[in-house]
Design an enzyme around this catalytic site. Structure first.
Site, PDB file in Angstrom:
ATOM      1  N   ILE B   8       0.837  -1.216   0.072  1.00  0.00           N
ATOM      2  CA  ILE B   8      -0.122  -0.060   0.035  1.00  0.00           C
ATOM      3  C   ILE B   8       0.796   1.180  -0.261  1.00  0.00           C
ATOM      4  O   ILE B   8       2.122   1.188   0.229  1.00  0.00           O
ATOM      5  CB  ILE B   8      -0.996   0.155   1.230  1.00  0.00           C
ATOM      6  CG1 ILE B   8      -0.282  -0.016   2.450  1.00  0.00           C
ATOM      7  CG2 ILE B   8      -1.969  -1.103   0.993  1.00  0.00           C
ATOM      8  CD1 ILE B   8      -1.026   0.251   3.660  1.00  0.00           C
ATOM      9  N   CYS B   9       0.361   2.282  -0.392  1.00  0.00           N
ATOM     10  CA  CYS B   9       1.141   3.571  -0.571  1.00  0.00           C
ATOM     11  C   CYS B   9       1.630   4.017   0.616  1.00  0.00           C
ATOM     12  O   CYS B   9       1.204   3.904   2.057  1.00  0.00           O
ATOM     13  CB  CYS B   9       0.098   4.749  -0.863  1.00  0.00           C
ATOM     14  SG  CYS B   9      -0.973   5.539   0.314  1.00  0.00           S
ATOM     15  N   PRO B  10       2.751   4.405   0.742  1.00  0.00           N
ATOM     16  CA  PRO B  10       3.751   4.961  -0.539  1.00  0.00           C
ATOM     17  C   PRO B  10       4.503   3.800  -1.075  1.00  0.00           C
ATOM     18  O   PRO B  10       5.426   4.109  -1.660  1.00  0.00           O
ATOM     19  CB  PRO B  10       4.301   6.053   0.020  1.00  0.00           C
ATOM     20  CG  PRO B  10       4.751   5.766   1.258  1.00  0.00           C
ATOM     21  CD  PRO B  10       3.688   4.892   1.762  1.00  0.00           C
ATOM     22  N   ASP B  35      -2.888  -1.432  -5.224  1.00  0.00           N
ATOM     23  CA  ASP B  35      -3.061  -0.367  -4.244  1.00  0.00           C
ATOM     24  C   ASP B  35      -3.837   0.638  -5.160  1.00  0.00           C
ATOM     25  O   ASP B  35      -3.263   1.089  -6.223  1.00  0.00           O
ATOM     26  CB  ASP B  35      -1.866   0.407  -3.773  1.00  0.00           C
ATOM     27  CG  ASP B  35      -2.274   1.605  -2.718  1.00  0.00           C
ATOM     28  OD1 ASP B  35      -3.156   1.435  -2.015  1.00  0.00           O
ATOM     29  OD2 ASP B  35      -1.491   2.473  -2.926  1.00  0.00           O
TER      30      ASP B  35
END
Lengths: 377, 71
Positions: B8-10, B35
């Site tokens: 997931i981000c980042p 994501d």
């Protein structure tokens, strides 16, 4: 001694001033009765409520009878959109900009059974007028909703141009002014308007609707007050009106001060490698600012700034507890991770802004080092 | 091709940046993600770092592949 907290997340929930808190107390002391009954106590509560509506109406530039309280801005969006949509029988589509609030978009999707046309915006956040003209050319448009200013990136829309397109198509225009009233002069071009007292320093738990007298709408519920069934809280309404008056007394002085602080923040943040400062640099709300930091985790950024005494918001997916990042950041093509969103309260100072800048540079540097991302610039 | 599925981000962007740091100018790099934020963040990363976003496509299993060309 621990440093004082610095609150930079005033969008939609600003700290209450001493005068507003006094008005709230006065409202509970004198306006506790049901304003809809026939005795002296009720008349006193009703007079306070009407006084509050009158003051807010004057600030928006309309008559008292055209202003209505609701239990929240969400409720205001629901009732305005459902009411106008019902009166536009035979027209099934709602046109919105790509950066309207979630609450408005959800209300529009619900009323129209998902027949929404979403008009894209530019990188600075301005609605595409050619795309809007195209969307309005369809014959079954029931209503158009475009915000006055964006609560995340601060961009102020050209509502004169938007309204001209709505008028040419004879479609009512709903303007979300929840981020702007109390910070800049009210918009002039709208058929229905929604405002949010919590955003201008009033108490939570209230929304405001203003309607042009000629606008057709139908109540969504068969009986009682169509905007606030079961009555609105008189003390909350009174405090909201006092808070707005206090903001308007020095609107232009505060607005210039806010603009100075935000300009300083924008200029300094833009110098940091890998920080994306977004929103229109000039046509903007004075007190709102958003930026995104490459390779930083939005949730960690908010938590670390909080630990150091700064309250900020974020539109990053991880920080909002959702899978989708802010629709606003996505629509303008901004970086969605490492996002920081601030809305300055009127009491914000130059010294606080300098401390915040230093903290951001420090925290972003730490997070990047820990992330293992390559060095920037 | 970077496999950033499940990250997931980042993190997908950090993986992309690490690969890009070791690649040559003119190379293309593709990152495969699940994501939802990556779809916006890969083009934004390219803009901020002076690279070129080439495009996106769906891959088997519902992921998306986002491609950049290094400048």
């Amino acid at each position: 001694m621990a440093a004082a907290r610095i609150y930079l997340d005033a969008g939609g929930s600003a700290p209450l001033s001493a005068r507003t808190r006094d008005a709230l107390s006065a409202g509970f002391a004198d306006g506790w009765a049901d304003p809809g009954r026939l005795h002296a106590e009720s008349r006193r509560a009703r007079a306070l409520l009407e006084g509050a509506a009158d003051a807010i109406a004057e600030a928006i530039g309309v008559r008292m009878e055209d202003v209505h309280f609701t239990a929240s801005p969400h409720e205001a969006f629901n009732r305005v959109i459902a009411g106008i949509f019902s009166a536009r029988r035979g027209r099934e589509r709602i046109v919105v900009s790509a950066i309207e609030r979630d609450a408005l978009v959800h209300a529009a999707a619900h009323a129209s059974s998902d027949r929404l046309s979403t008009v894209p915006v530019s990188a600075a956040g301005h609605i595409g007028l050619d795309d809007l003209a195209e969307a309005m050319r369809v014959p079954d448009v029931a209503l158009l909703a475009v915000q006055h200013a964006n609560q995340e990136i601060g961009t102020v829309q050209d509502l004169a141009a938007v309204s001209a397109l709505a008028q040419r198509a004879a479609v009512p225009l709903i303007v979300d002014a929840t981020a702007s009233i109390g910070h800049v002069d009210p918009p002039a071009h709208w058929d229905a308007l929604v405002a949010h007292p919590g955003d201008w320093g009033g108490p939570a738990g209230l929304g405001v609707v203003a309607l042009r007298p000629q606008l057709r709408w139908l109540p969504a519920w068969p009986e009682g007050d169509p905007w606030a069934p079961g009555n609105v809280s008189v003390p909350l309404a009174l405090a909201a009106a006092v808070a707005l008056q206090e903001r308007l007394e020095n609107l232009h002085t505060v607005s210039r001060h806010m603009s100075d602080l935000v300009r300083r923040l924008r200029e300094q943040l833009a110098l940091v490698a890998g920080i994306d400062v977004v929103g229109d640099p000039d046509m903007r709300l004075p007190h709102v600012l958003t930026f995104s930091c490459l390779y930083a985790d939005g949730e960690a950024l908010v938590a670390e700034l909080d630990r150091r005494g700064f309250a900020v918001g974020s539109g990053s997916a991880c920080a909002t507890g959702t899978l989708e990042p802010s629709r606003v950041l996505a629509a303008i093509g901004a970086l969605t991770h490492g996002n920081v969103r601030i809305a300055l309260p009127p009491a914000a100072t130059h010294a606080e802004v300098e401390r915040f800048l230093a903290a951001v540079v420090d925290v972003v540097g730490d997070l990047r080092t820990r992330s293992g991302a390559p060095r920037l610039g | 091709m970077i496999d950033a599925r499940g990250l997931i981000c980042p993190l997908p962007i950090i993986e992309l940046a690490r690969t890009a740091a070791d690649a040559a100018r003119g190379d293309t790099v593709t990152v495969e993600c699940t994501d939802l934020a990556a779809r916006y963040d890969v083009p934004a990363w390219a803009r901020l770092t002076g690279n070129e976003f080439v495009g996106e496509s769906e891959t088997d299993g519902g992921a998306i592949a986002l491609t950049v060309r290094l400048r």
